[in-house]
Scaffold this motif. Structure first.
Motif, mmCIF file in Angstrom:
data_model
loop_
_atom_site.group_PDB
_atom_site.id
_atom_site.type_symbol
_atom_site.label_atom_id
_atom_site.label_comp_id
_atom_site.label_asym_id
_atom_site.label_seq_id
_atom_site.Cartn_x
_atom_site.Cartn_y
_atom_site.Cartn_z
ATOM 1 N N GLU A 187 0.833 -1.213 0.000
ATOM 2 C CA GLU A 187 0.000 0.000 0.000
ATOM 3 C C GLU A 187 0.861 1.253 0.000
ATOM 4 O O GLU A 187 0.606 2.205 -0.738
ATOM 5 C CB GLU A 187 -0.914 -0.021 1.230
ATOM 6 C CG GLU A 187 -1.873 1.154 1.303
ATOM 7 C CD GLU A 187 -2.783 1.085 2.524
ATOM 8 O OE1 GLU A 187 -2.826 2.072 3.277
ATOM 9 O OE2 GLU A 187 -3.419 0.032 2.712
ATOM 10 N N LEU A 188 1.907 1.259 0.821
ATOM 11 C CA LEU A 188 2.803 2.415 0.896
ATOM 12 C C LEU A 188 3.537 2.625 -0.418
ATOM 13 O O LEU A 188 3.679 3.750 -0.898
ATOM 14 C CB LEU A 188 3.810 2.232 2.032
ATOM 15 C CG LEU A 188 3.245 2.294 3.449
ATOM 16 C CD1 LEU A 188 4.279 1.804 4.461
ATOM 17 C CD2 LEU A 188 2.819 3.718 3.788
ATOM 18 N N ILE A 193 4.325 5.511 -5.521
ATOM 19 C CA ILE A 193 4.508 5.414 -6.971
ATOM 20 C C ILE A 193 3.502 6.302 -7.698
ATOM 21 O O ILE A 193 3.856 7.046 -8.623
ATOM 22 C CB ILE A 193 4.364 3.948 -7.430
ATOM 23 C CG1 ILE A 193 5.600 3.141 -6.995
ATOM 24 C CG2 ILE A 193 4.190 3.866 -8.943
ATOM 25 C CD1 ILE A 193 5.442 1.650 -7.164
ATOM 26 N N ARG A 194 2.239 6.247 -7.274
ATOM 27 C CA ARG A 194 1.205 7.062 -7.925
ATOM 28 C C ARG A 194 1.523 8.559 -7.793
ATOM 29 O O ARG A 194 1.328 9.331 -8.740
ATOM 30 C CB ARG A 194 -0.160 6.756 -7.322
ATOM 31 C CG ARG A 194 -0.668 5.340 -7.655
ATOM 32 C CD ARG A 194 -2.051 5.098 -7.087
ATOM 33 N NE ARG A 194 -2.483 3.723 -7.293
ATOM 34 C CZ ARG A 194 -2.640 2.826 -6.314
ATOM 35 N NH1 ARG A 194 -2.419 3.188 -5.047
ATOM 36 N NH2 ARG A 194 -3.015 1.598 -6.587
ATOM 37 N N ALA A 201 8.222 12.721 -13.344
ATOM 38 C CA ALA A 201 8.353 11.350 -13.835
ATOM 39 C C ALA A 201 7.290 11.010 -14.872
ATOM 40 O O ALA A 201 7.475 10.073 -15.665
ATOM 41 C CB ALA A 201 8.270 10.363 -12.663
ATOM 42 N N TYR A 202 6.211 11.743 -14.875
ATOM 43 C CA TYR A 202 5.107 11.485 -15.817
ATOM 44 C C TYR A 202 5.596 11.440 -17.267
ATOM 45 O O TYR A 202 5.098 10.659 -18.073
ATOM 46 C CB TYR A 202 4.039 12.567 -15.666
ATOM 47 C CG TYR A 202 2.892 12.456 -16.653
ATOM 48 C CD1 TYR A 202 1.743 11.755 -16.326
ATOM 49 C CD2 TYR A 202 2.981 13.039 -17.925
ATOM 50 C CE1 TYR A 202 0.690 11.639 -17.240
ATOM 51 C CE2 TYR A 202 1.944 12.929 -18.846
ATOM 52 C CZ TYR A 202 0.798 12.224 -18.499
ATOM 53 O OH TYR A 202 -0.232 12.102 -19.398
ATOM 54 N N TRP A 203 6.589 12.265 -17.594
ATOM 55 C CA TRP A 203 6.980 12.445 -18.991
ATOM 56 C C TRP A 203 8.040 11.454 -19.449
ATOM 57 O O TRP A 203 8.480 11.517 -20.601
ATOM 58 C CB TRP A 203 7.503 13.878 -19.197
ATOM 59 C CG TRP A 203 6.518 14.899 -18.723
ATOM 60 C CD1 TRP A 203 6.574 15.624 -17.574
ATOM 61 C CD2 TRP A 203 5.301 15.267 -19.365
ATOM 62 N NE1 TRP A 203 5.473 16.427 -17.456
ATOM 63 C CE2 TRP A 203 4.667 16.241 -18.558
ATOM 64 C CE3 TRP A 203 4.683 14.882 -20.562
ATOM 65 C CZ2 TRP A 203 3.457 16.822 -18.892
ATOM 66 C CZ3 TRP A 203 3.481 15.467 -20.903
ATOM 67 C CH2 TRP A 203 2.882 16.419 -20.073
ATOM 68 N N GLU A 224 -3.726 -2.284 -12.985
ATOM 69 C CA GLU A 224 -3.258 -0.890 -13.100
ATOM 70 C C GLU A 224 -1.849 -0.855 -13.676
ATOM 71 O O GLU A 224 -1.506 0.048 -14.453
ATOM 72 C CB GLU A 224 -3.294 -0.194 -11.742
ATOM 73 C CG GLU A 224 -2.955 1.292 -11.821
ATOM 74 C CD GLU A 224 -3.035 2.000 -10.479
ATOM 75 O OE1 GLU A 224 -3.095 3.248 -10.469
ATOM 76 O OE2 GLU A 224 -3.042 1.312 -9.431
ATOM 77 N N ALA A 225 -1.016 -1.825 -13.300
ATOM 78 C CA ALA A 225 0.346 -1.891 -13.829
ATOM 79 C C ALA A 225 0.339 -2.056 -15.346
ATOM 80 O O ALA A 225 1.199 -1.513 -16.055
ATOM 81 C CB ALA A 225 1.106 -3.036 -13.177
#
Length: 351
Positions: A187-188, A193-194, A201-203, A224-225
Motif C-alpha cells: 500500500e505504501l 509510486i502514484r 516522472a510522468y513524462w 493498473e500496472a
C-alpha cells in the motif's frame, strides 16, 4: 588615607561584580561535557519508511543490571539521560498492534521473564520521571532472552530487515528482548509510486515501465500496472516495456497475448537487451528459446561476441555440439583479449 579607603572599597565591589557575573554565566550558560552514557541514533529504512531510535547508552561497569540497577516492576526510560525517542514515518504494527506514524517516548517495564515496551505520546519529558500511563499510545509485552555473552553497553539493533518486516532488539548485560514490526509495504509503495507518476516522472517512458515492473516483480496491482506499461509504450516502445507487458499479461492468464508482447520486444529490442534476455532464458532452462533469442541478437549485430558465446552455451546444453563449436569460434574471433581464455576453455569442451 581617604583615597586608600576608596580604592579598597572599589576593589571589593569589582570582585563582587565579577563573582556575580560568573555565577550568572554558570547558571544560564553551562558548558557541555562528554556524556558518560553516550548518545546513539539508529535508523533503518524499510521500503519508504524510516524507523529511528534516539537514546543514550549506559554501561554496566561491573554492576548487576536487571533487578538491581534497573528494578523489576518499575517503568524505566530504556536508556539514560533524556527520553529514549522512537520515531516512525508511516503507520506500522508492532507485535500485531497498530502504532500511528510519529514520535514516542520509549519506556520499559521489566520483569524477570518478560519486558513490556511502552510507547508514550509524551516524548519531550526527561527520562521516565514524568511518565503517565494515560499518555500511553501502545504497550507490547515480549519474552526476555538470556544472552550468550555479556553486553557492556545498552544497545538497540535491527535484527530482521525484510521487504515489509523488521525487528528491533534491546540488549544490555546478559538479557535482551526483540520487537517484531510489520508495515503494509504494498500500500505504501503504490501510494508513493502514484504520487511520483504525477510529477516530472510522468513524462519519462522509463518511470511508467519501472512502476509496472515493480508490480510484476511482486505480483501486485496487475491491472493498473498494465495501464502503466501501456503508457510507457506510448512514450517510447522498447524491449524493456514490452517485456514487462508480457510478464503482466502472463500473470493475468493471457498467455497468447503475453507471447505476442515478447515477440514485439524481440523485434524492437537492441542486441544488448536481447542477449540479456537470452541469459535469463538460460537460467530458466528454456534452452530452445534462449538459442533463438541469441540468434536474433546476432542478426542485429553480427560481431557481438557475447551473443555468439551464449548461443554456444545454449547449443551445448541442447547437445548440438557442432553448432556450439562454430558459435564459440565466432565468439573467440570477435571477443576482446581478456575474454579469449574463457571462450577457449568452452570451445575445448565441445571438441
Amino acid at each position: 588615607m581617604k583615597n586608600s579607603k576608596f580604592y579598597l572599597a572599589a576593589l571589593v565591589f569589582s570582585f563582587l561584580i565579577v563573582d556575580v557575573g560568573a555565577q550568572h554565566f554558570n547558571i544560564h550558560n553551562p558548558i557541555t561535557l562528554p556524556d558518560k552514557s553516550q548518545q546513539s541514533i539508529i535508523t533503518q529504512r524499510i521500503g519508504y519508511t524510516d524507523i529511528t531510535i534516539n537514546y543514550h547508552s549506559p554501561g554496566a561497569r561491573g554492576r548487576e543490571v536487571w533487578g538491581k540497577m534497573v528494578p523489576y516492576g518499575k517503568v524505566w526510560r530504556a536508556g539514560a539521560n533524556e527520553n529514549t525517542i522512537f520515531t516512525v514515518t508511516d503507520d506500522i504494527e508492532i507485535e500485531g498492534q497498530k502504532l500511528a506514524a510519529g514520535s514516542y517516548g520509549l519506556h520499559l517495564l521489566p520483569e524477570e521473564s518478560q519486558w513490556t515496551f511502552i510507547f508514550s505520546e509524551n516524548y519531550t519529558s526527561w527520562g521516565s520521571y514524568f511518565y503517565q500511563e494515560d499518555e500511553d499510545a501502545l504497550r507490547v509485552t515480549v519474552p526476555v532472552q538470556n544472552g550468550s555473552e555479556m553486553r557492556e553497553w545498552l544497545s538497540f539493533d535491527f535484527r530482521k530487515r525484510d521487504r515489509g518486516t523488521a525487528s528491533i532488539v534491546l540488549s544490555w548485560a546478559d538479557k535482551s528482548a526483540e520487537l517484531s514490526m510489520t508495515l503494509n509495504i504494498n500500500e505504501l509503495a503504490l501510494d508513493n509510486i502514484r504520487k511520483q507518476l504525477r510529477s516530472d516522472a510522468y513524462w519519462e517512458w522509463f518511470s511508467w515501465c519501472q512502476a509496472a515492473d515493480y508490480c510484476a516483480e511482486h505480483k501486485i496491482n496487475t491491472q493498473e500496472a498494465l495501464e502503466w506499461v501501456n503508457k510507457s509504450i506510448q512514450f517510447q516502445e522498447n524491449f524493456s516495456n514490452w517485456d514487462v507487458k508480457a510478464k503482466l499479461l502472463k500473470q493475468l492468464g493471457d498467455d497468447a497475448a503475453a507471447e505476442k508482447a515478447i515477440e514485439r520486444a524481440i523485434e524492437v529490442g537492441s542486441d544488448v537487451y536481447l542477449e540479456r534476455y537470452g541469459r535469463r532464458l538460460l537460467k530458466e532452462k528454456n534452452y530452445n528459446k534462449a538459442e533463438y533469442v541469441f540468434g536474433q541478437s546476432i542478426k542485429k549485430n553480427s560481431t557481438y561476441w557475447r551473443a555468439h558465446f551464449n548461443r554456444g552455451n545454449a547449443l551445448k546444453l541442447l547437445e548440438r555440439k557442432k553448432e556450439a563449436r562454430k558459435a564459440f569460434e565466432l565468439a573467440l574471433k570477435y571477443s576482446p583479449e581478456d575474454k579469449k581464455a574463457q571462450i577457449q576453455n568452452s570451445l575445448e569442451t565441445v571438441e
